[in-house]
Design a protein around this motif. Structure first.
Motif, PDB file in Angstrom:
ATOM      1  N   GLU A 150      10.175  -7.832  -1.856  1.00 34.76           N
ATOM      2  CA  GLU A 150      11.299  -7.110  -2.459  1.00 34.76           C
ATOM      3  C   GLU A 150      12.496  -8.018  -2.767  1.00 34.76           C
ATOM      4  O   GLU A 150      13.159  -7.861  -3.789  1.00 34.76           O
ATOM      5  N   GLU A 167      -4.413  -6.303  -7.138  1.00 32.82           N
ATOM      6  CA  GLU A 167      -3.141  -6.233  -6.429  1.00 32.82           C
ATOM      7  C   GLU A 167      -2.226  -7.367  -6.875  1.00 32.82           C
ATOM      8  O   GLU A 167      -2.665  -8.502  -6.984  1.00 32.82           O
ATOM      9  N   ARG A 181      -3.341   3.212   4.221  1.00 33.00           N
ATOM     10  CA  ARG A 181      -2.671   2.467   5.284  1.00 33.00           C
ATOM     11  C   ARG A 181      -3.590   1.309   5.659  1.00 33.00           C
ATOM     12  O   ARG A 181      -4.618   1.525   6.315  1.00 33.00           O
ATOM     13  N   SER A 228      -1.347   0.428 -12.820  1.00 27.63           N
ATOM     14  CA  SER A 228      -0.048   0.395 -12.168  1.00 27.63           C
ATOM     15  C   SER A 228       0.621   1.747 -12.298  1.00 27.63           C
ATOM     16  O   SER A 228       0.632   2.331 -13.380  1.00 27.63           O
ATOM     17  N   ARG A 229       1.173   2.193 -11.212  1.00 22.84           N
ATOM     18  CA  ARG A 229       1.890   3.461 -11.237  1.00 22.84           C
ATOM     19  C   ARG A 229       3.389   3.241 -11.355  1.00 22.84           C
ATOM     20  O   ARG A 229       4.104   4.039 -11.935  1.00 22.84           O
ATOM     21  N   ARG A 230       3.886   2.151 -10.762  1.00 25.07           N
ATOM     22  CA  ARG A 230       5.338   1.973 -10.681  1.00 25.07           C
ATOM     23  C   ARG A 230       5.884   0.802 -11.488  1.00 25.07           C
ATOM     24  O   ARG A 230       7.082   0.706 -11.661  1.00 25.07           O
ATOM     25  N   ALA A 290       0.816  -1.208   0.000  1.00 29.38           N
ATOM     26  CA  ALA A 290       0.000   0.000   0.000  1.00 29.38           C
ATOM     27  C   ALA A 290       0.849   1.258   0.000  1.00 29.38           C
ATOM     28  O   ALA A 290       1.807   1.377   0.759  1.00 29.38           O
ATOM     29  N   THR A 291       0.478   2.182  -0.875  1.00 36.12           N
ATOM     30  CA  THR A 291       1.139   3.479  -0.904  1.00 36.12           C
ATOM     31  C   THR A 291       0.139   4.601  -0.679  1.00 36.12           C
ATOM     32  O   THR A 291       0.469   5.608  -0.077  1.00 36.12           O
ATOM     33  N   SER A 292      -1.083   4.433  -1.153  1.00 38.61           N
ATOM     34  CA  SER A 292      -2.094   5.476  -1.019  1.00 38.61           C
ATOM     35  C   SER A 292      -2.900   5.349   0.266  1.00 38.61           C
ATOM     36  O   SER A 292      -3.461   6.324   0.741  1.00 38.61           O
TER      37      SER A 292
END
Length: 153
Positions: free
Chosen positions: A90, A85, A31, A121-123, A27-29
């Motif tokens: 990582e 999702e 919590r 997707s943003r990244r 999650a980035t946007s």
């Protein structure tokens, strides 16, 4: 070190403990809250329109997950599938785990007769382009929880 031999399988009820840290890190946007995650998990596991996969390795356990769903549309003359999702730990990226999860999602989408499989997707754009996806639209979002919070004040 990445384990390139992940078993991609349907998530089970007891996988929630191992998926929670991945979902929280994804999650980035927002919590994520544990109670909301647990409630959603219980509903999604049994939903026939939902695909919930995990990438399970012998060395590291669950190192990734994919959540997708399907719904009917007018434009596509039937169902479409959407990846909500996709998260890979990582330390296990670039090992084929994400590609494997997406291949399973594509098989599922075909099996339900979906006209297409899509995602936002943003990244990770280069990852999806490498899998043969095309940049098709701009994604717009309005966060409603903040609107409700502002209205209450």
């Amino acid at each position: 070190m990445a384990d390139q031999h992940a078993l991609i399988r349907a998530a089970r009820h007891d996988d929630n403990e191992r998926v929670w840290p991945l979902a929280r890190a994804f999650a980035t946007s927002f919590r994520p809250e544990r109670a909301a995650f647990d409630a959603a998990w219980a509903q999604l596991i049994g939903d026939p329109r939902t695909l919930l996969l995990v990438a399970d390795t012998t060395e590291h356990g669950i190192v990734g997950y994919l959540l997708a769903d399907s719904h009917l549309t007018f434009l596509a003359n039937g169902p479409v599938a959407w990846v909500e999702e996709l998260m890979v730990d990582e330390n296990n990226r670039r090992s084929g785990v994400g590609r494997s999860l997406m291949e399973h999602a594509e098989e599922w989408a075909r099996s339900i007769g979906a006209a297409y499989l899509a995602l936002a997707s943003r990244r990770a754009g280069p990852f999806y382009l490498a899998l043969g996806y095309e940049d098709s639209a701009v994604f717009y979002k309005k966060t409603l929880a903040q609107l409700h919070d502002a209205e209450r004040q």
